[in-house]
Design a protein around this motif. Sequence first.
Motif, PDB file in Angstrom:
ATOM      1  N   ALA A   1       0.833  -1.207   0.000  1.00 50.80           N
ATOM      2  CA  ALA A   1       0.000   0.000   0.000  1.00 50.80           C
ATOM      3  C   ALA A   1       0.865   1.254   0.000  1.00 50.80           C
ATOM      4  N   ARG A   2       1.927   1.262   0.788  1.00 49.33           N
ATOM      5  CA  ARG A   2       2.797   2.441   0.857  1.00 49.33           C
ATOM      6  C   ARG A   2       3.484   2.698  -0.477  1.00 49.33           C
ATOM      7  N   ALA A   3       4.018   1.644  -1.084  1.00 49.31           N
ATOM      8  CA  ALA A   3       4.704   1.806  -2.366  1.00 49.31           C
ATOM      9  C   ALA A   3       3.746   2.309  -3.438  1.00 49.31           C
ATOM     10  N   LEU A   4       2.515   1.796  -3.432  1.00 46.98           N
ATOM     11  CA  LEU A   4       1.549   2.201  -4.435  1.00 46.98           C
ATOM     12  C   LEU A   4       1.162   3.668  -4.271  1.00 46.98           C
ATOM     13  N   ARG A   5       0.967   4.101  -3.047  1.00 50.94           N
ATOM     14  CA  ARG A   5       0.676   5.520  -2.793  1.00 50.94           C
ATOM     15  C   ARG A   5       1.800   6.407  -3.333  1.00 50.94           C
ATOM     16  N   GLU A   6       3.029   6.049  -2.998  1.00 56.33           N
ATOM     17  CA  GLU A   6       4.163   6.869  -3.414  1.00 56.33           C
ATOM     18  C   GLU A   6       4.311   6.865  -4.938  1.00 56.33           C
ATOM     19  N   PHE A   7       4.087   5.712  -5.546  1.00 54.68           N
ATOM     20  CA  PHE A   7       4.204   5.580  -6.992  1.00 54.68           C
ATOM     21  C   PHE A   7       3.164   6.449  -7.703  1.00 54.68           C
ATOM     22  N   LEU A   8       1.929   6.411  -7.248  1.00 59.43           N
ATOM     23  CA  LEU A   8       0.872   7.202  -7.868  1.00 59.43           C
ATOM     24  C   LEU A   8       1.119   8.696  -7.683  1.00 59.43           C
ATOM     25  N   THR A   9       1.554   9.067  -6.491  1.00 61.36           N
ATOM     26  CA  THR A   9       1.837  10.489  -6.230  1.00 61.36           C
ATOM     27  C   THR A   9       2.950  10.991  -7.144  1.00 61.36           C
ATOM     28  N   ALA A  10       4.000  10.193  -7.296  1.00 62.18           N
ATOM     29  CA  ALA A  10       5.120  10.579  -8.162  1.00 62.18           C
ATOM     30  C   ALA A  10       4.712  10.638  -9.630  1.00 62.18           C
ATOM     31  N   SER A  11       3.612   9.942  -9.985  1.00 58.45           N
ATOM     32  CA  SER A  11       3.144   9.897 -11.366  1.00 58.45           C
ATOM     33  C   SER A  11       2.106  10.970 -11.670  1.00 58.45           C
ATOM     34  N   GLY A  12       1.875  11.894 -10.733  1.00 59.63           N
ATOM     35  CA  GLY A  12       0.975  13.007 -10.998  1.00 59.63           C
ATOM     36  C   GLY A  12      -0.457  12.789 -10.577  1.00 59.63           C
ATOM     37  N   PHE A  13      -0.667  11.882  -9.609  1.00 58.91           N
ATOM     38  CA  PHE A  13      -1.998  11.622  -9.094  1.00 58.91           C
ATOM     39  C   PHE A  13      -2.070  11.977  -7.613  1.00 58.91           C
ATOM     40  N   ARG A  14      -3.265  12.313  -7.177  1.00 61.09           N
ATOM     41  CA  ARG A  14      -3.520  12.542  -5.755  1.00 61.09           C
ATOM     42  C   ARG A  14      -4.346  11.378  -5.237  1.00 61.09           C
ATOM     43  N   VAL A  15      -3.808  10.632  -4.289  1.00 60.31           N
ATOM     44  CA  VAL A  15      -4.515   9.474  -3.748  1.00 60.31           C
ATOM     45  C   VAL A  15      -5.627   9.950  -2.819  1.00 60.31           C
ATOM     46  N   VAL A  16      -6.851   9.528  -3.129  1.00 61.28           N
ATOM     47  CA  VAL A  16      -8.019   9.900  -2.343  1.00 61.28           C
ATOM     48  C   VAL A  16      -8.313   8.855  -1.273  1.00 61.28           C
ATOM     49  N   ARG A  17      -8.214   7.587  -1.663  1.00 60.95           N
ATOM     50  CA  ARG A  17      -8.588   6.511  -0.740  1.00 60.95           C
ATOM     51  C   ARG A  17      -7.893   5.223  -1.130  1.00 60.95           C
ATOM     52  N   VAL A  18      -7.483   4.459  -0.142  1.00 60.20           N
ATOM     53  CA  VAL A  18      -6.990   3.099  -0.339  1.00 60.20           C
ATOM     54  C   VAL A  18      -7.900   2.166   0.448  1.00 60.20           C
ATOM     55  N   ALA A  19      -8.440   1.159  -0.211  1.00 66.33           N
ATOM     56  CA  ALA A  19      -9.314   0.180   0.433  1.00 66.33           C
ATOM     57  C   ALA A  19      -8.787  -1.215   0.139  1.00 66.33           C
ATOM     58  N   GLY A  20      -9.406  -2.216   0.769  1.00 71.10           N
ATOM     59  CA  GLY A  20      -8.983  -3.596   0.575  1.00 71.10           C
ATOM     60  C   GLY A  20     -10.111  -4.442   0.027  1.00 71.10           C
ATOM     61  N   ALA A  21      -9.759  -5.539  -0.620  1.00 71.20           N
ATOM     62  CA  ALA A  21     -10.744  -6.502  -1.124  1.00 71.20           C
ATOM     63  C   ALA A  21     -10.195  -7.907  -0.891  1.00 71.20           C
ATOM     64  N   PRO A  22     -11.090  -8.885  -0.743  1.00 70.79           N
ATOM     65  CA  PRO A  22     -10.639 -10.269  -0.548  1.00 70.79           C
ATOM     66  C   PRO A  22     -10.215 -10.905  -1.858  1.00 70.79           C
ATOM     67  N   PHE A  23      -9.595 -12.059  -1.752  1.00 76.34           N
ATOM     68  CA  PHE A  23      -9.087 -12.799  -2.900  1.00 76.34           C
ATOM     69  C   PHE A  23      -9.768 -14.156  -2.947  1.00 76.34           C
ATOM     70  N   HIS A  24     -10.350 -14.477  -4.114  1.00 75.44           N
ATOM     71  CA  HIS A  24     -11.120 -15.723  -4.217  1.00 75.44           C
ATOM     72  C   HIS A  24     -10.245 -16.964  -4.066  1.00 75.44           C
ATOM     73  N   GLY A  25      -8.929 -16.830  -4.259  1.00 77.96           N
ATOM     74  CA  GLY A  25      -8.051 -17.990  -4.178  1.00 77.96           C
ATOM     75  C   GLY A  25      -7.646 -18.392  -2.771  1.00 77.96           C
ATOM     76  N   VAL A  26      -8.056 -17.615  -1.761  1.00 77.03           N
ATOM     77  CA  VAL A  26      -7.743 -17.981  -0.378  1.00 77.03           C
ATOM     78  C   VAL A  26      -8.525 -19.247  -0.017  1.00 77.03           C
TER      79      VAL A  26
END
Length: 243
Positions: A189-214
């Motif tokens: 999550a941290r890397a993705l936030r930093e990556f998007l910010t560096a790419s010219g985006f403003r992160v509004v929200r980070v949420a989670g979702a489950p994975f069907h393969g669990v």
Amino acid sequence: MTTVRPPAPGLRDFYENPAVPVASGDARSRRQAQMLADALRGRTGATVLDVGCGDGTAAAVAAPLLPGHRIIGVDWSQDALRRAAPRVGTVVRGELGDGGLPFADGAVDAVLFSEVVEHLVDPDSALDELRRVLAPGGHLMLSTPNLAAWYNRALLLAGVQPVFSEVSLRGIHGRPGSEVVGHLRLYTARALREFLTASGFRVVRVAGAPFHGVPRALRPLDRLACAVPSAASILLVHARRAR
């Protein structure tokens, strides 16, 4: 602008195979679609690109939540577009490389980018291209597997290759699971936030979702982990193009 080089022929053939899984499950698609519907609440007539639409599953899930908006499926694979057309309606062939997407600067209001970024050789140029086609303030809905998912933390401590990571396109080695899906990059999550910010985006929200393969016995835990996105199986990010 630097463009994304197309995948090597062998990798293209891999992704063209309809047997290769293209999504982490309907739960992710529904949550991501609801985030987009919330972002567009009060608006009508928005143009939404589903970039890397695959067979159109994500767009089909999103469509009932986005009445009055236009969804366009975009993929480089003609076979994927044939499968997506009955679900999406409007499909366009396009790539994040080879000259970019066939849309003008600032032409679209929102982009669904569902589990694509982890497959890219050059994600930097891909986000440059998405930012180009988005209008100022436009919405990016990105989802990707979480390297730091709750079970991956335990697996790494035990010296086991984390789920979602792959060392070969021919088979699974050193980790649980049996499906090869061609992941080249993984994010926390941290890397993705930093990556998007560096790419010219403003992160509004980070949420989670489950994975069907669990495994079924662990799915209640996986759903609970969504309350802490940094530990969830799938990362869902709502970001906006910075003006």
